[in-house]
Enzyme design. Sequence first.
Site, PDB file in Angstrom:
ATOM      1  CG  ASP A   1      -6.842  -1.182  -4.453  1.00 25.52           C
ATOM      2  OD1 ASP A   1      -7.297  -0.085  -4.052  1.00 25.52           O
ATOM      3  OD2 ASP A   1      -5.646  -1.488  -4.347  1.00 25.52           O
TER       4      ASP A   1
ATOM      5  CB  SER B   1      -0.973  -0.036   1.184  1.00 24.35           C
ATOM      6  OG  SER B   1      -1.929   1.001   1.095  1.00 24.35           O
TER       7      SER B   1
ATOM      8  CG  HIS C   1      -5.993  -0.978  -0.673  1.00 23.02           C
ATOM      9  ND1 HIS C   1      -5.145  -0.751  -1.727  1.00 23.02           N
ATOM     10  CD2 HIS C   1      -5.321  -0.563   0.440  1.00 23.02           C
ATOM     11  CE1 HIS C   1      -4.022  -0.211  -1.279  1.00 23.02           C
ATOM     12  NE2 HIS C   1      -4.102  -0.099   0.022  1.00 23.02           N
TER      13      HIS C   1
END
Length: 323
Positions: free
Chosen positions: A267, A163, A297
Amino acid sequence: MFAAIDPSTHPYAALGLTRNPDGSITRAAEAPITPPSCNLTEPTDPVLSKDVPLNPSTNTSVRLFLPRTALDTATKLPLIIYVHGGGFVILRAASTIFHNLCTTVASETPALVVSVDYRLAPEHRLPAAYDDCMEAVHWIKTTDDEWVTKYADLSNCYLMGSSAGGNIAYHVGLRAAVCADELGPVKVNGLILHQPFFGGVERTPSEIKLATDTILPVAVSDIMWELGLPLGADRDHEYSNPMMRPDVLDKIKDLGWRVIVTGCDGDSTVDRQMELAKALKEHGVKVLGKFIEGEYHGYDLLEPSKSELILGAVQEMVNSPNK
């Protein structure tokens, strides 16, 4: 990761943050953390871990993960420098979801994993996190820590991040590429970008489609960029939008690095990830894009049973360095 409220309408609360009148933030109770475990005499844990100070003046540190099997062999392990996520503003290297991932990566690759506990925004806006993680690369080069000197093959090193950590790993990779000759004996061979977090002013189709996603809606992403970027910068800053500086990709190609980018179509940031993978390929970089349908995500962090994709990507990268 987020509280059980609507993150689209209450993005600060969803992140466990309160915005103060002076622009600072107050963090609520910390997400679950896991302490390191380094009991050499009790063979209960397949992976040993320990925390080591990085820079006392900035209160940064690294958490090392060593497979116990390494203690019984003379073969040195690949080295993975890992950067945790959290939108630049929350979570730590000790956060349980990242501790667990690093433990699994160390065990199953196998590899020595060095996870960086960097400074968070907005108290320390970007590029502070980039600086801290680059400092970790230099620490590996100069440290006399036995786990690094005895068990790690410094010529087989990779930068990995999840991320926001994928964003950081990418930018640290760009810095490392520029000064690669100065980092020896540390030799970075590639980047593993695990659902990396990038942005831009113009909304992508995935951001529009998943604007009110319950995990990472656009409102939450915008808050992360607002708090993480330098004051006055918008989402087209090069820290957020790598398409602003495509010229820097040539150095990665010249060094022969390979790059893995993972993502999923559930995502909101997936279009950004695919755009970067495409740009890297167009610049002649060896890229492996691993994108799947569905999910969300951070799905494999929150549901470790679904981590086959990222674990397979790591093994493919690290165990076939010349492929």
